[in-house]
Design a protein around this motif. Structure first.
Motif: not given
Length: 186
Positions: A84-107
């Motif tokens: 939790r930090s202003p410069v780190q991405p937060r989780i925006t969405l979970v789609k199955g096993r894919i987790i999307e982060f603020e800024g568009g990154n996912q894993g």
């Protein structure tokens, strides 16, 4: 069959001292309810040995989060941490096993461990305490005037001030109750 007995107690004073850490705090994240992997709170975490070779996301970087991340990595898990930090991405969405982060990154992850702390639930069980506690079970009034409610209701240890804050609450409450009792006997 045993018979239940209900006992009513009456008191002039009630001190809520249940602490601010009553229930696991798992953030509301869109899609989390459909995550097919394992999603647990840090309170349920036992050892990284069963997560070897898995992609594990640890949400939270306080003591528990960092210790769990270290344990997972030590046991061969592919470990990622959300901080939790202003410069780190937060989780925006979970789609199955894919987790999307603020800024568009996912894993893609097999396991999510929420090291996101705890929350108070005193507001759910206390009756007539609406003027004192908010929806998060914490005092509505700001420190240092948070500890006294109406009709003999007090709270100790809910101001997020650590042990020193708890001690100060207890002292204030004891002094207030003593002064009320002293004035009743005068």
């Amino acid at each position: 069959m045993e018979k239940c007995t209900t006992v009513d107690y009456k008191a002039k004073f009630l001190v809520v001292a249940s602490g601010e850490n009553s229930e696991e705090n798992i953030p509301v994240i869109s899609g989390l309810e459909n995550f097919p992997g394992v999603a647990i709170h840090s309170s349920e975490y036992k050892s990284g040995i069963s997560y070897s070779g898995k992609n594990v996301l640890v949400v939270g970087s306080a003591n528990s989060g960092m210790e769990i991340a270290y344990d997972l990595a030590s046991h061969g898990a592919n470990t990622s941490i959300v901080i939790r930090s202003p410069v780190q991405p937060r989780i925006t969405l979970v789609k199955g096993r894919i987790i999307e982060f603020e800024g568009g990154n996912q894993g893609s992850f097999d396991v999510i461990v929420f090291a996101t702390g705890y929350k108070s639930i005193a507001n759910r069980w206390i009756k007539n305490g609406e003027d004192m506690l908010n929806n998060d079970g914490l005092p509505k009034k700001e420190f240092p005037n948070h500890w006294k409610g109406a009709n003999g209701l007090y709270c100790a240890g809910l101001a997020r001030r650590g042990l020193a804050g708890i001690a100060l609450d207890a002292k204030n409450i004891a002094n207030d109750i003593k002064s009320i009792i002293d004035s009743m006997s005068s």
